[in-house]
Design an enzyme around this catalytic site. Structure first.
Site, PDB file in Angstrom:
ATOM      1  N   HIS A   1       1.404  -8.416 -36.433  1.00  0.00           N
ATOM      2  CA  HIS A   1       1.733  -7.041 -36.837  1.00  0.00           C
ATOM      3  C   HIS A   1       2.192  -6.938 -38.294  1.00  0.00           C
ATOM      4  CE1 HIS A   1       3.233  -2.996 -35.004  1.00  0.00           C
ATOM      5  NE2 HIS A   1       2.845  -2.828 -36.245  1.00  0.00           N
TER       6      HIS A   1
ATOM      7  N   ASP B   1      -5.351   1.601 -29.816  1.00  0.00           N
ATOM      8  CA  ASP B   1      -4.511   0.713 -30.639  1.00  0.00           C
ATOM      9  C   ASP B   1      -3.059   0.828 -30.187  1.00  0.00           C
ATOM     10  OD1 ASP B   1      -4.272  -0.837 -33.394  1.00  0.00           O
ATOM     11  OD2 ASP B   1      -2.615   0.583 -33.303  1.00  0.00           O
TER      12      ASP B   1
ATOM     13  N   LYS C   1      -0.568  -6.097 -30.767  1.00  0.00           N
ATOM     14  CA  LYS C   1      -0.066  -6.866 -31.923  1.00  0.00           C
ATOM     15  C   LYS C   1       1.147  -7.730 -31.575  1.00  0.00           C
ATOM     16  CE  LYS C   1      -1.410  -2.744 -34.486  1.00  0.00           C
ATOM     17  NZ  LYS C   1      -0.971  -1.497 -33.874  1.00  0.00           N
TER      18      LYS C   1
ATOM     19  N   TYR D   1       5.562  -0.643 -30.012  1.00  0.00           N
ATOM     20  CA  TYR D   1       5.467   0.786 -29.667  1.00  0.00           C
ATOM     21  C   TYR D   1       6.073   1.076 -28.287  1.00  0.00           C
ATOM     22  CZ  TYR D   1       1.924   0.611 -33.416  1.00  0.00           C
ATOM     23  OH  TYR D   1       1.248   0.389 -34.594  1.00  0.00           O
TER      24      TYR D   1
HETATM   25  N1  LIG Z   1      -0.053  -1.860 -38.155  1.00  0.00           N
HETATM   26  C1  LIG Z   1       0.953  -1.087 -38.506  1.00  0.00           C
HETATM   27  O1  LIG Z   1       1.943  -1.527 -39.103  1.00  0.00           O
HETATM   28  C2  LIG Z   1       0.882   0.374 -38.198  1.00  0.00           C
HETATM   29  C3  LIG Z   1       1.769   1.269 -38.823  1.00  0.00           C
HETATM   30  C4  LIG Z   1       1.647   2.613 -38.515  1.00  0.00           C
HETATM   31  C5  LIG Z   1       0.679   3.046 -37.623  1.00  0.00           C
HETATM   32  N2  LIG Z   1      -0.148   2.155 -37.000  1.00  0.00           N
HETATM   33  C6  LIG Z   1      -1.184   2.575 -36.029  1.00  0.00           C
HETATM   34  O2  LIG Z   1      -1.972   3.589 -36.638  1.00  0.00           O
HETATM   35  C7  LIG Z   1      -1.923   4.775 -35.850  1.00  0.00           C
HETATM   36  C8  LIG Z   1      -2.071   5.997 -36.730  1.00  0.00           C
HETATM   37  O3  LIG Z   1      -1.032   6.088 -37.693  1.00  0.00           O
HETATM   38  P1  LIG Z   1       0.138   7.179 -37.581  1.00  0.00           P
HETATM   39  O4  LIG Z   1       0.345   7.530 -36.161  1.00  0.00           O
HETATM   40  O5  LIG Z   1       1.278   6.682 -38.341  1.00  0.00           O
HETATM   41  O6  LIG Z   1      -0.426   8.398 -38.421  1.00  0.00           O
HETATM   42  P2  LIG Z   1      -1.654   9.418 -38.319  1.00  0.00           P
HETATM   43  O7  LIG Z   1      -2.579   9.047 -37.258  1.00  0.00           O
HETATM   44  O8  LIG Z   1      -2.145   9.572 -39.707  1.00  0.00           O
HETATM   45  O9  LIG Z   1      -0.922  10.765 -37.948  1.00  0.00           O
HETATM   46  C9  LIG Z   1      -0.417  11.010 -36.666  1.00  0.00           C
HETATM   47  C10 LIG Z   1       0.355  12.321 -36.719  1.00  0.00           C
HETATM   48  O10 LIG Z   1      -0.539  13.390 -37.046  1.00  0.00           O
HETATM   49  C11 LIG Z   1      -0.529  14.375 -36.022  1.00  0.00           C
HETATM   50  N3  LIG Z   1      -1.940  14.740 -35.818  1.00  0.00           N
HETATM   51  C12 LIG Z   1      -2.876  14.036 -35.153  1.00  0.00           C
HETATM   52  N4  LIG Z   1      -4.059  14.654 -35.214  1.00  0.00           N
HETATM   53  C13 LIG Z   1      -3.874  15.768 -35.938  1.00  0.00           C
HETATM   54  C14 LIG Z   1      -4.729  16.827 -36.339  1.00  0.00           C
HETATM   55  N5  LIG Z   1      -6.009  16.836 -35.988  1.00  0.00           N
HETATM   56  N6  LIG Z   1      -4.197  17.837 -37.081  1.00  0.00           N
HETATM   57  C15 LIG Z   1      -2.884  17.833 -37.413  1.00  0.00           C
HETATM   58  N7  LIG Z   1      -2.025  16.867 -37.060  1.00  0.00           N
HETATM   59  C16 LIG Z   1      -2.513  15.832 -36.333  1.00  0.00           C
HETATM   60  C17 LIG Z   1       0.086  13.714 -34.807  1.00  0.00           C
HETATM   61  O11 LIG Z   1       0.814  14.628 -34.044  1.00  0.00           O
HETATM   62  P3  LIG Z   1       0.396  14.992 -32.508  1.00  0.00           P
HETATM   63  O12 LIG Z   1       0.548  13.747 -31.702  1.00  0.00           O
HETATM   64  O13 LIG Z   1       1.384  16.036 -32.136  1.00  0.00           O
HETATM   65  O14 LIG Z   1      -1.005  15.501 -32.557  1.00  0.00           O
HETATM   66  C18 LIG Z   1       1.033  12.690 -35.438  1.00  0.00           C
HETATM   67  O15 LIG Z   1       2.262  13.288 -35.777  1.00  0.00           O
HETATM   68  C19 LIG Z   1      -0.583   4.646 -35.140  1.00  0.00           C
HETATM   69  O16 LIG Z   1      -0.436   5.536 -34.078  1.00  0.00           O
HETATM   70  C20 LIG Z   1      -0.602   3.192 -34.764  1.00  0.00           C
HETATM   71  O17 LIG Z   1      -1.437   2.976 -33.636  1.00  0.00           O
HETATM   72  C21 LIG Z   1      -0.072   0.828 -37.301  1.00  0.00           C
END
Ligand SMILES: NC(=O)c1ccc[n+]([C@@H]2O[C@H](COP(=O)([O-])OP(=O)(O)OC[C@H]3O[C@@H](n4cnc5c(N)ncnc54)[C@H](OP(=O)(O)O)[C@@H]3O)[C@@H](O)[C@H]2O)c1
Length: 362
Positions: free
Chosen positions: A135, A68, A102, A73
């Site tokens: 998005h 994704d 997106k 990004y």
């Molecule tokens: N459509 C939208 O508006 C929107 C908004 C936000 C996000 N997104 C998408 O959704 C994805 C996921 O959301 P997100 O990145 O905000 O949050 P998330 O996936 O809930 O959390 C990511 C964070 O958690 C850490 N992490 C990952 N695996 C872990 C584990 N097993 N144990 C402990 N910590 C862990 C990562 O750090 P490390 O990298 O250091 O492991 C990073 O800081 C995004 O990357 C993006 O692709 C979309």
């Protein structure tokens, strides 16, 4: 043993451990095209271009098949290089992958759709993407030099008040018809906005990507999506532990509360019982409900950890314990108020956030 893999669109003859691994990954089927989408994808927000190439390559090697990304990004080029290298190295083929990107807020208008789809495909070094989402439902005016939002003297983002979802959607349908995009969907739209698009669409939205995690389970929206055969993708499935720092550092925006889902005692108890980690419990909880998860990590150990979420099963009672963690609207992290002034856009999607803001003003 040679067998036919029925998982992918193309019929693939294979005998390899690789396809066996893939077969075990759970999939959801998209409406209208019947394309399949892995319920686990790699999130890449905040994955810096300098490291995301090796992250994506490593993820593909580990068995991730769904990535994704987004124009916003700033890493589509690096991700494209990783995918190209992986294919050129003979590790797999394009048809095995599910790539989502997106349309950005700065291009949220019919006249920009084709231009951005083509630019993003060029950056990704792909001839098509598997899924293309709008998005956010609101639009900003675009600085054509930098392809970033225009900001006025007060530091507010210049809103494009003429955002027209139906006209934009029609352009997405055209891009899908011409083969640049296989599947189309939305992100951060509310029910009313989706309903309006559905009413005018020839090809209905297939996927909705929204914030969704144990504290913000989006129950109403889920019922709505189920009724309309829209697959839900959960962003921030771990509660986005990296987001707070990012909001404060980049936007000087500090939300009042920030969840720490990974330290919840209920989650910890289950993690110990199943010899899993809290992250694996939180992800399993969602995929067990056929919700697609896209956890982001650039750490090799955590990439591996986040993948191993299908080899155990939470009981009904445990699922109910996690369901009870839901805080409803209070659990929301992403309200986009870090884009100063965004709540004044006519298509700002979160009525409760607006209501709260106006009550705070009183
Ligand atoms: N459509 C939208 O508006 C929107 C908004 C936000 C996000 N997104 C998408 O959704 C994805 C996921 O959301 P997100 O990145 O905000 O949050 P998330 O996936 O809930 O959390 C990511 C964070 O958690 C850490 N992490 C990952 N695996 C872990 C584990 N097993 N144990 C402990 N910590 C862990 C990562 O750090 P490390 O990298 O250091 O492991 C990073 O800081 C995004 O990357 C993006 O692709 C979309």
């Amino acid at each position: 043993m040679i067998r036919t893999c029925s998982i992918f669109r193309a019929t693939v003859s294979c005998s390899c451990q690789y396809h066996n691994t893939i077969s075990k990954m759970k999939l959801v089927k998209l409406s209208q095209t019947n394309d399949v989408m892995p319920t686990l994808g790699l999130g890449t927000w905040q994955a810096e271009p300098s490291i995301v190439k090796s992250t994506v390559y490593a993820a593909l090697e580990l068995g991730y098949r769904h990535i994704d990304t987004a124009f916003n990004y700033n890493n589509e080029e690096a991700i494209g290089s990783a995918i190209t290298k992986w294919i050129d190295d003979g590790r797999g083929t394009r048809t095995e992958l599910f790539i989502t990107t997106k349309l950005p807020h700065i291009a949220n208008r019919a006249s920009d759709v084709e231009k951005f789809v083509n630019l993003q495909l060029q950056r990704l070094q792909l001839s098509y993407v598997d899924l293309y989402l709008i998005h956010v439902p609101f639009g900003f005016n675009c600085d054509p030099e930098t392809l970033t939002p225009k900001v006025n003297q007060e530091g507010n983002y210049e809103l494009d008040m003429a955002t027209d979802h139906i006209a934009t959607w029609k352009k997405l349908e055209e891009c899908q018809k011409s083969g640049l995009i296989r599947n189309i969907g939305l992100s951060n739209f509310n029910e009313e906005q989706i309903e309006k698009i559905m009413k005018h669409a020839t090809f209905k939205p297939q996927v909705l990507q929204v914030e969704l995690h144990a504290y913000f389970q989006q129950n109403e929206l889920r019922k709505f999506c189920e009724k309309h055969n829209i697959i839900l993708t959960a962003y921030a499935p771990l509660g986005s532990p990296g987001a707070k720092n990012h909001f404060v550092t980049k936007y000087k925006y500090s939300p009042n509360t920030f969840p720490d889902l990974l330290s919840l005692p209920e989650v910890d108890t289950m993690a110990k019982k199943y010899e899993k980690t809290p992250a694996q419990i939180l992800l399993h909880f969602l995929v067990k409900q056929k919700i697609v998860v896209i956890p982001k990590s650039t750490n090799l150990d955590r990439l591996e950890e986040n993948k191993n979420i299908y080899d155990f099963e939470l009981s009904e009672e445990e699922m109910n314990t996690l369901i009870r963690l839901d805080k409803g609207e209070k659990g929301r992290i992403f309200n986009f108020l870090f884009w100063k002034g965004v709540e004044y856009h006519p298509e700002y999607p979160f009525a409760n956030v607006k209501k709260q803001l106006s009550e705070d003003d009183i």
